[in-house]
Scaffold this active site. Structure first.
Site, PDB file in Angstrom:
ATOM      1  N   ASP A 192      -5.890  -4.889  -0.877  1.00  0.00           N
ATOM      2  CA  ASP A 192      -5.289  -4.554   0.405  1.00  0.00           C
ATOM      3  C   ASP A 192      -6.359  -4.555   1.493  1.00  0.00           C
ATOM      4  O   ASP A 192      -7.336  -5.303   1.396  1.00  0.00           O
ATOM      5  CB  ASP A 192      -4.613  -3.177   0.295  1.00  0.00           C
ATOM      6  CG  ASP A 192      -3.341  -3.086   1.102  1.00  0.00           C
ATOM      7  OD1 ASP A 192      -3.443  -3.098   2.338  1.00  0.00           O
ATOM      8  OD2 ASP A 192      -2.249  -2.997   0.505  1.00  0.00           O
ATOM      9  N   HIS A 236      -3.495   0.656   5.983  1.00  0.00           N
ATOM     10  CA  HIS A 236      -2.440   0.280   5.033  1.00  0.00           C
ATOM     11  C   HIS A 236      -2.855   0.523   3.589  1.00  0.00           C
ATOM     12  O   HIS A 236      -2.116   1.122   2.792  1.00  0.00           O
ATOM     13  CB  HIS A 236      -2.081  -1.181   5.265  1.00  0.00           C
ATOM     14  CG  HIS A 236      -0.923  -1.667   4.447  1.00  0.00           C
ATOM     15  ND1 HIS A 236      -1.086  -2.312   3.246  1.00  0.00           N
ATOM     16  CD2 HIS A 236       0.421  -1.598   4.662  1.00  0.00           C
ATOM     17  CE1 HIS A 236       0.102  -2.629   2.761  1.00  0.00           C
ATOM     18  NE2 HIS A 236       1.035  -2.213   3.607  1.00  0.00           N
ATOM     19  N   SER A 400       6.140  -2.284   0.770  1.00  0.00           N
ATOM     20  CA  SER A 400       4.738  -1.975   0.523  1.00  0.00           C
ATOM     21  C   SER A 400       4.564  -0.588  -0.069  1.00  0.00           C
ATOM     22  O   SER A 400       3.637  -0.336  -0.838  1.00  0.00           O
ATOM     23  CB  SER A 400       3.944  -2.040   1.832  1.00  0.00           C
ATOM     24  OG  SER A 400       3.720  -3.354   2.230  1.00  0.00           O
TER      25      SER A 400
END
Length: 813
Positions: A192, A236, A400
């Protein structure tokens, strides 16, 4: 954060593989036949993209003409041979480019376990690759980037905060945890934007870090490893990692005791990267398979639209995923947030990737979640509370967020079944999941659930009828009880519940039985949740009729050595306890009309004294109150002795020690003016003051013993020492011919004369105190300008040398 009326949530599409629909079949590609009649599949428009690029170059993924079998399916020797063939072909392709003077140095990424490589080439380099018989296909090394999709939400934040552990409860993660399956000893890899390893939710969890960036955004390099390599500034990846494996005392991720491998593949601006960075990340995890017990890889990223499996479109990812799968490592990807109801994003569309969609708070498929008949699993993702960089937390929504729920789940199931294959674990999750139908397409998909992992527990025996004696409840032991739950009833209404350790078999409930009434108690044996479940509740104890408890005495107050307290209505006596530190010194009982007591005789030793007071009942109408809070500390310190008069020895002051001294404070006075205060170690016995007594005047010293303020306080200062006198400065001397003259200084024992020619000292002379002039005729024969200084010399007992005079005016010869 609390108190905001509304909370705007973001659903995270995560990573959108920009332009990554690289269908390398005939559609969308050109076929080039080279001079060896070898057909190469090359992505269309690559040459036009080279020409349009500012640098005149383009990044490409090159597939080699090498057979590939997932390494876990072949022998070690076959695996080594396959890797050797891949490397040889890669080297051959590079050598061919070098021979054709194509500069690709510094831009090549060679994959060790799959027949692919990435590089940056110009138009000629692209042509050279197309002509190479060892090249099977050429596709663009496309940019991958994260895109956020905003969604309207009218949830109050107070409502959302209650969801800290909601998703785990919905999936019944506690069933796995209580059975001992927490992910301990396992690892999950997060590919990520990186992970904030210092976040409290992820403390001590990140065991490995790497960064891959073909644009050299890993601290100026294409790849880095080590602590800090995968630092997350975008957010994220940290949120995703917390969902998979975060842990605090308040709430946790799914695999709360699993470790994390943080692989940063989106290191470029705004969370972008390249396809080759993703491949490098996947292969790095595979190469670490023997170093860490890796259960799954999380890829909360995706893009494109595929109504069927897309293996042929993403052969490079398919190859490395199959390698990972053959080693028992699952690759898990988000289905996408495009609201497709007949398609998935890539790489979730790859057949060997575990695809994950999102459900909301109502256990329904999220409206944004991509769905299709071959979607593997659903998991809560709308919204999820997790970690954000910098130590904070927040809610995000998207597939996600659903994907790491499954990633953590793989670690739990792998812990329960360490020898199971990826397909077997996936089948367990599918078979034992909760079927949720997407209302948009009527397709049912299993939603992740862990209730099937609950341990088969033995029910503990029932506690025998407990015995309530006054305010003390007693009960017999139940074998294997982890705790006991005690419930107190007053007039058949429960008023208090507590749990105690399994080794405890009685507790005092007096603080809960202060008002008059009829009290009963039940006790239940509590299991550990791993091997034993709670037993049935015992029968009620016999009733205990309780009289009223007196009000607690307010915190007593010191007045010197006397302790004072407020009256308590209906008290018959007061019990007073004096403590020095934690040691009880005296217990004293006084009548109810006495509200103070003097402890002067008991407080003779140094220490920290406190007092408690308890109101005593008559045992008929009232029972004793609980003991008051301790009073403030009343310190009693011993004063240190006054030091003896200090004495001089030259310019050093001497003194004798005082017992129990912590430090010694000496003070130097000139006349009545304090010019120095100095603390020295308790073991020191002297101190030189020559540097502090240069000015004329009478100097004395006092000494003071300083205490530790725990048992001893500082004593009085000593009397002043005898005087130590610094003589006055001789006034500026004057010339009379070659004779120097000066005024006398009282108490001088002699004078020291110094003759200078220019700045050079040429002669020093001591004369008696009765002399006030001296002839230098014999010393001034060399031409030059002469000056003289005069210093009054003391006897070095009472009198010290005075300051040196100013120089006389110059005398020329």
């Amino acid at each position: 954060m609390k108190g905001f009326k509304h909370f705007l949530m973001f659903t995270i599409t995560c990573l959108f593989l920009s332009g990554l629909q690289m269908n390398i079949e005939a559609k969308g590609s050109d076929r080039i036949t080279n001079k060896f009649d070898h057909t190469i599949k090359i992505q269309s428009n690559l040459e036009q993209k080279v020409n349009k690029s500012k640098k005149g170059k383009i990044k490409v993924i090159v597939q080699l003409e090498e057979k590939f079998t997932p390494e876990g399916r072949v022998s070690t020797s076959q695996k080594d041979k396959q890797e050797s063939n891949i490397q040889e072909t890669q080297d051959t392709v590079i050598e061919d480019l070098d021979n054709k003077e194509q500069d690709v140095s510094g831009h090549i990424s060679k994959f060790k376990t799959i027949p692919y490589m990435s590089m940056e080439v110009d138009e000629e380099g692209l042509k050279a690759l197309a002509e190479n018989p060892d090249v099977k296909s050429i596709t663009e090394d496309a940019v991958i980037s994260k895109s956020d999709i905003k969604t309207n939400s009218n949830f109050l934040e107070d409502k959302l905060r209650a969801k800290d552990i909601f998703t785990n409860s919905l999936m019944n993660a506690e069933s796995a945890w209580s059975a001992g399956f927490t992910g301990k000893g396992k690892s999950v890899a997060i590919l990520d934007t990186g992970v904030d390893r210092s976040h409290p939710f992820l403390k001590d969890k990140v065991v490995y870090e790497a960064c891959f960036s073909s644009n050299r955004n890993c601290d100026g390099k294409t790849a880095t490893t080590g602590e800090g390599a995968a630092n997350d500034t975008e957010g994220h990846g940290t949120h995703v990692a917390g969902i998979a494996a975060g842990n605090t005392t308040n709430f946790s991720g799914v695999a709360k005791e699993a470790n994390i491998l943080a692989i940063k593949v989106l290191a470029d601006k705004d969370g972008e990267g390249n396809f080759s960075d993703l491949l490098n990340g996947l292969e790095r995890v595979y190469l670490l398979r023997n170093q860490y017990d890796i259960s799954a890889i999380n890829m909360s990223l995706g893009g494109g639209k595929y109504s069927s499996t897309c293996d042929s479109s993403y052969t490079s990812i398919k190859n490395i995923v199959d390698n990972l799968k053959s080693a028992g490592i699952a690759t898990i990807a988000a289905s996408g947030n495009d609201s497709y109801k007949s398609a998935l994003s890539a790489p979730a569309c790859i057949s060997s990737v575990v695809s994950v969609g999102s459900t909301n708070d109502y256990d329904q498929v999220s409206s944004f979640s991509n769905s299709v008949s071959f979607l593997d699993l659903l998991a809560p993702g709308d919204p999820v509370y997790s970690s954000l960089p910098g130590g904070g937390y927040g809610y995000l929504s998207g597939t996600s967020m659903a994907t790491p729920q499954v990633t953590g789940g793989f670690a739990l199931v792998r812990q329960k079944y360490p020898n199971s294959t990826v397909d077997q674990i996936l089948s367990y999750m599918k078979e034992d999941g909760v079927s949720v139908k997407d209302k948009a397409n009527n397709i049912p998909t299993p939603r992740l659930d862990f209730s099937w992992m609950r341990a088969i527990l033995i029910t503990l025996d029932r506690v025998q009828k407990p015995i309530l004696q006054g305010e003390i409840i007693e009960w017999t032991d139940v074998p294997n009880a982890f705790q006991y739950e005690v419930e107190l009833y007053k007039d058949n209404t429960i008023i208090y519940t507590t749990r105690v350790d399994g080794t405890v078999h009685e507790i005092n409930l007096s603080s809960k039985m202060e008002s008059s009434g009829s009290y009963t108690v039940t006790v239940r044996a509590i299991g550990d949740g791993a091997h034993y479940q709670d037993g049935p509740v015992s029968a009620y104890s016999d009733a205990s009729n309780i009289i009223s408890t007196l009000q607690q005495v307010k915190k007593p107050i010191w007045d010197g050595n006397t302790i004072r307290w407020d009256e308590v209505t209906d008290a018959s006596q007061y019990m007073i306890k004096l403590y020095n530190g934690k040691t009880l010194i005296q217990t004293q009982t006084v009548q109810n009309n006495v509200l103070q007591y003097n402890f002067e005789k008991q407080m003779v030793k140094p220490g920290s004294y406190t007092v408690t007071v308890q109101a005593i009942g008559d045992s008929v109408n009232y029972r004793d109150s609980i003991v008051s809070s301790p009073s403030e500390v009343n310190k009693k310190l011993t004063t240190l002795a006054k030091p003896q008069k200090p004495t001089w020895s030259g310019d050093s002051i001497h003194w004798k020690t005082v017992e129990h001294t912590k430090t010694v404070e000496l003070r130097l006075y000139r006349g009545k003016t304090l010019i120095l205060s100095k603390r020295v170690a308790a073991g020191d016995r002297k101190y030189n003051l020559s540097s502090k007594m240069k000015n004329s005047g009478e100097y004395t010293v006092t000494i003071k013993a300083i205490g530790d303020n725990k048992s001893y306080k500082s004593g009085a200062a000593s009397v002043h020492s005898d005087k130590k006198i610094t003589l006055k400065q001789v006034p500026k001397p004057t010339w009379k011919g070659t004779v120097i003259q000066w005024h006398s200084v009282a108490k001088a024992s002699k004078y020291e004369l110094k003759l200078y020619r220019g700045s050079k000292l040429v002669f020093t002379k001591h004369v008696t105190a009765s002399n006030h002039k001296y002839s230098y005729a014999s010393k001034m024969k060399v031409r030059g300008t002469y000056t003289v200084t005069v210093e009054a010399i003391g006897n070095h007992k009472t009198y010290r040398n005075g300051p040196i005079s100013h120089r006389s005016v110059g005398k020329k010869r």
